[in-house]
Write a protein that holds these residues in place. Sequence first.
Motif, PDB file in Angstrom:
ATOM      1  N   PHE A  66       0.878  -1.168   0.000  1.00 53.94           N
ATOM      2  CA  PHE A  66       0.000   0.000   0.000  1.00 53.94           C
ATOM      3  C   PHE A  66       0.913   1.215   0.000  1.00 53.94           C
ATOM      4  N   MET A 113      -4.579  -8.942   1.570  1.00 53.11           N
ATOM      5  CA  MET A 113      -5.644  -8.350   0.770  1.00 53.11           C
ATOM      6  C   MET A 113      -5.950  -9.311  -0.362  1.00 53.11           C
ATOM      7  N   GLY A 129     -14.129  -5.187   3.721  1.00 54.49           N
ATOM      8  CA  GLY A 129     -13.805  -4.048   2.875  1.00 54.49           C
ATOM      9  C   GLY A 129     -13.741  -2.756   3.659  1.00 54.49           C
ATOM     10  N   THR A 132     -10.648  -0.611   2.700  1.00 56.02           N
ATOM     11  CA  THR A 132     -10.212  -0.564   1.311  1.00 56.02           C
ATOM     12  C   THR A 132     -10.946   0.434   0.416  1.00 56.02           C
ATOM     13  N   TRP A 135      -8.664   2.703  -1.604  1.00 49.92           N
ATOM     14  CA  TRP A 135      -7.503   2.098  -2.260  1.00 49.92           C
ATOM     15  C   TRP A 135      -7.684   2.146  -3.774  1.00 49.92           C
ATOM     16  N   LEU A 146     -12.904  -5.793  -3.062  1.00 51.29           N
ATOM     17  CA  LEU A 146     -11.565  -5.468  -2.576  1.00 51.29           C
ATOM     18  C   LEU A 146     -11.569  -5.597  -1.053  1.00 51.29           C
ATOM     19  N   ALA A 148      -9.606  -7.037   2.836  1.00 54.97           N
ATOM     20  CA  ALA A 148      -8.343  -7.135   3.573  1.00 54.97           C
ATOM     21  C   ALA A 148      -8.592  -7.699   4.967  1.00 54.97           C
ATOM     22  N   VAL A 153      -3.530  -3.613   8.473  1.00 55.07           N
ATOM     23  CA  VAL A 153      -4.207  -3.188   7.243  1.00 55.07           C
ATOM     24  C   VAL A 153      -4.337  -1.673   7.276  1.00 55.07           C
ATOM     25  N   ILE A 160      -2.427   0.302  -4.364  1.00 55.22           N
ATOM     26  CA  ILE A 160      -1.869  -1.020  -4.151  1.00 55.22           C
ATOM     27  C   ILE A 160      -0.967  -1.298  -5.337  1.00 55.22           C
TER      28      ILE A 160
END
Length: 168
Positions: A66, A113, A129, A132, A135, A146, A148, A153, A160
């Motif tokens: 990330f 992820m 999610g 995320t 992201w 998406l 994780a 996290v 990403i």
Amino acid sequence: MDGLVPIDTVAHDAVERLLDRAFGPDRHARTAYRLREGTVAIPALSFAAVEERRLLGTIQCWPVRFAGDDGRTVPLVMVGPVAVEPDRQQGGLGRRLTAATLAAADAQGLSLMLIGDPEYYGRFFGFTGEATALWRLPGPVERHRLLARGPAVPQGAGAIEPRVTATA
């Protein structure tokens, strides 16, 4: 050599053929493949299911990161693909492969992820999610897919990206 074995003990071309049967030959156009470009699957987290010397399933994990808009960089592991021979799907093999990978990742304190079904990966494996939403990925993704999980996290906006090294 039956059961779950390290994926690097199985012929690479056998894994590729299984992935083609499970996902189709156009699988390389997917966003997840863009994230894996230039990386090598993490051996300690990638497994194959073998029965009577027949490859039945695989799971691979990849080093990604990330890259936060605020300048922070957080290493992550991308889980997938999880592939099972079409004639063996719905028998719990994919769940068994995923559980083995998550146990190995949890033992190392890694954050993960993936792009996948939120009902399945949330219900059985604790992926969400929640972090995320902001992201970005190097291609299209259905936002609700998406997901994780893990101790670190990252929250917030960021991209990403692949990591250069194959170590987690």
